[in-house]
Design a protein around this motif. Sequence first.
Motif, PDB file in Angstrom:
ATOM      1  N   GLY A 114       4.164 -10.486   1.838  1.00 58.41           N
ATOM      2  CA  GLY A 114       4.057  -9.842   0.334  1.00 58.41           C
ATOM      3  C   GLY A 114       4.376  -8.477   0.169  1.00 58.41           C
ATOM      4  N   LEU A 115       5.073  -7.764   0.952  1.00 55.27           N
ATOM      5  CA  LEU A 115       5.226  -6.432   1.127  1.00 55.27           C
ATOM      6  C   LEU A 115       6.706  -5.852   0.911  1.00 55.27           C
ATOM      7  N   LEU A 116       7.514  -6.911   0.439  1.00 56.74           N
ATOM      8  CA  LEU A 116       8.980  -6.693   0.359  1.00 56.74           C
ATOM      9  C   LEU A 116       9.173  -5.473  -0.563  1.00 56.74           C
ATOM     10  N   THR A 117       8.598  -5.641  -1.738  1.00 59.62           N
ATOM     11  CA  THR A 117       8.703  -4.374  -2.498  1.00 59.62           C
ATOM     12  C   THR A 117       8.183  -2.989  -2.237  1.00 59.62           C
ATOM     13  N   GLN A 118       7.425  -3.235  -1.226  1.00 61.67           N
ATOM     14  CA  GLN A 118       6.652  -1.825  -0.711  1.00 61.67           C
ATOM     15  C   GLN A 118       7.624  -1.458   0.592  1.00 61.67           C
ATOM     16  N   ALA A 119       8.522  -1.983   0.701  1.00 62.43           N
ATOM     17  CA  ALA A 119       9.327  -1.664   2.161  1.00 62.43           C
ATOM     18  C   ALA A 119       9.467  -0.304   2.617  1.00 62.43           C
ATOM     19  N   GLY A 120       9.777   0.736   1.359  1.00 59.86           N
ATOM     20  CA  GLY A 120      10.268   2.034   1.544  1.00 59.86           C
ATOM     21  C   GLY A 120       8.871   2.826   1.455  1.00 59.86           C
ATOM     22  N   ASN A 121       7.857   2.152   1.134  1.00 62.37           N
ATOM     23  CA  ASN A 121       6.687   3.185   1.168  1.00 62.37           C
ATOM     24  C   ASN A 121       6.110   3.582   2.601  1.00 62.37           C
ATOM     25  N   ARG A 122       5.363   4.705   2.545  1.00 55.95           N
ATOM     26  CA  ARG A 122       4.744   5.132   3.611  1.00 55.95           C
ATOM     27  C   ARG A 122       3.361   4.276   3.974  1.00 55.95           C
ATOM     28  N   ALA A 123       3.380   3.733   5.088  1.00 53.93           N
ATOM     29  CA  ALA A 123       2.429   3.048   5.454  1.00 53.93           C
ATOM     30  C   ALA A 123       1.058   3.295   5.313  1.00 53.93           C
ATOM     31  N   GLY A 124       0.938   4.821   5.632  1.00 55.48           N
ATOM     32  CA  GLY A 124      -0.539   5.399   5.288  1.00 55.48           C
ATOM     33  C   GLY A 124      -0.762   5.414   3.750  1.00 55.48           C
ATOM     34  N   ASN A 125       0.104   5.149   2.983  1.00 55.13           N
ATOM     35  CA  ASN A 125      -0.299   5.419   1.554  1.00 55.13           C
ATOM     36  C   ASN A 125      -0.591   3.752   1.048  1.00 55.13           C
ATOM     37  N   LEU A 126      -0.533   2.803   1.679  1.00 53.84           N
ATOM     38  CA  LEU A 126      -0.744   1.592   1.218  1.00 53.84           C
ATOM     39  C   LEU A 126      -2.443   1.476   1.237  1.00 53.84           C
ATOM     40  N   SER A 127      -2.848   0.537   0.460  1.00 49.62           N
ATOM     41  CA  SER A 127      -4.494   0.167   0.232  1.00 49.62           C
ATOM     42  C   SER A 127      -4.695  -0.407   1.381  1.00 49.62           C
ATOM     43  N   HIS A 128      -6.018  -0.276   1.643  1.00 52.70           N
ATOM     44  CA  HIS A 128      -6.497  -1.017   2.919  1.00 52.70           C
ATOM     45  C   HIS A 128      -6.058  -2.372   3.176  1.00 52.70           C
ATOM     46  N   GLY A 129      -6.154  -3.121   2.275  1.00 51.53           N
ATOM     47  CA  GLY A 129      -5.752  -4.524   2.234  1.00 51.53           C
ATOM     48  C   GLY A 129      -4.453  -4.844   2.752  1.00 51.53           C
ATOM     49  N   HIS A 130      -3.634  -3.969   2.189  1.00 50.11           N
ATOM     50  CA  HIS A 130      -2.042  -3.894   2.346  1.00 50.11           C
ATOM     51  C   HIS A 130      -1.682  -3.623   3.809  1.00 50.11           C
ATOM     52  N   GLN A 131      -2.514  -2.625   4.168  1.00 50.44           N
ATOM     53  CA  GLN A 131      -2.473  -2.131   5.724  1.00 50.44           C
ATOM     54  C   GLN A 131      -2.525  -3.383   6.580  1.00 50.44           C
ATOM     55  N   GLN A 132      -3.838  -3.948   6.343  1.00 49.05           N
ATOM     56  CA  GLN A 132      -4.088  -5.503   6.983  1.00 49.05           C
ATOM     57  C   GLN A 132      -2.851  -6.205   7.067  1.00 49.05           C
ATOM     58  N   TRP A 133      -2.288  -6.411   5.930  1.00 57.32           N
ATOM     59  CA  TRP A 133      -1.133  -7.354   5.846  1.00 57.32           C
ATOM     60  C   TRP A 133       0.083  -7.097   6.491  1.00 57.32           C
ATOM     61  N   LEU A 134       0.382  -5.599   6.646  1.00 57.52           N
ATOM     62  CA  LEU A 134       1.358  -5.130   7.616  1.00 57.52           C
ATOM     63  C   LEU A 134       0.908  -5.384   8.926  1.00 57.52           C
TER      64      LEU A 134
END
Length: 241
Positions: A127-147
């Motif tokens: 579920g992170l296709l739209t966030q592909a270009g974002n810096r991983a450190g800027n993701l929410s905690h939950g999205h970092q877990q998905w990454l």
Amino acid sequence: MSDLVTVENLHKSFGGLQVLRGMSFGVPEGEMRVLLGPNGCGKSTFLKTMIGLHRPSAGEIRLAGERIDGLHPHEIARLGVSTKLQVPSVFRELSVYQNIRIAVQRETGRDARSRNMVIDETLDMIGLLTQAGNRAGNLSHGHQQWLEIGMAIASQPRILLLDEPTAGMTPEETQQTAQIVLRLNRQKGMTVIIVEHDMAFVSALDAPILVLNQGSIFFEGTLRQVRTHQGVKEIYFGSRA
Ligand SMILES: Nc1ncnc2c1ncn2[C@@H]1O[C@H](COP(=O)(O)OP(=O)(O)OP(=O)(O)O)[C@@H](O)[C@H]1O
């Protein structure tokens, strides 16, 4: 169907502390199991033993009939066992896309086109296709877990091991994580073993449950059976109430 994973009479001690004491169970290919048990009962120790970070004191772990206990972590990973443990493992300075690309590149033998397809498919899965270009450190905690889940599945493993993947997530992220895991299991046919405490998440997974207590599998059944089993209630609540 024969089991993809077979754990037989597994023991693991740390000095005089016996953590796993005769743990046995099997998981058929393409199925999911949730491993439950009170704090400190050895769930993480089992996962770490399965991926080769700990050497068993006795017993066997087999993958598709071949023994993997005693192999090095990189050898076990190469056989198709992938994991997301509780320690953070994303590269915070890199983009989401670059993180997944690194995980895909660990695999040898793929040409650039097929690598890019795997990266896109993985980003879509988590579920992170739209966030592909974002810096991983800027993701929410939950999205970092998905990454991290994405990095674990980028090698297209036969079996995925997850240690408390929803820790620290919001209820909404927790439910979305269940959907990610269900897609991996039901659409991709990935075999999954999950250690988890969050009952809303466990309920959404709707998978058979293994209850670990005092180093061995104490009970195996549905969540409903687990919830109403007197012995399991005593393990968790320490009473007959
Ligand atoms: N490397 C180690 N050296 C010594 N003891 C350890 C080591 N790893 C784990 N233990 C001990 O083994 C026991 C089981 O720990 P483990 O982390 O596997 O439990 P757990 O079921 O995953 O717990 P939790 O639900 O709290 O995460 C604990 O008593 C822990 O202190």
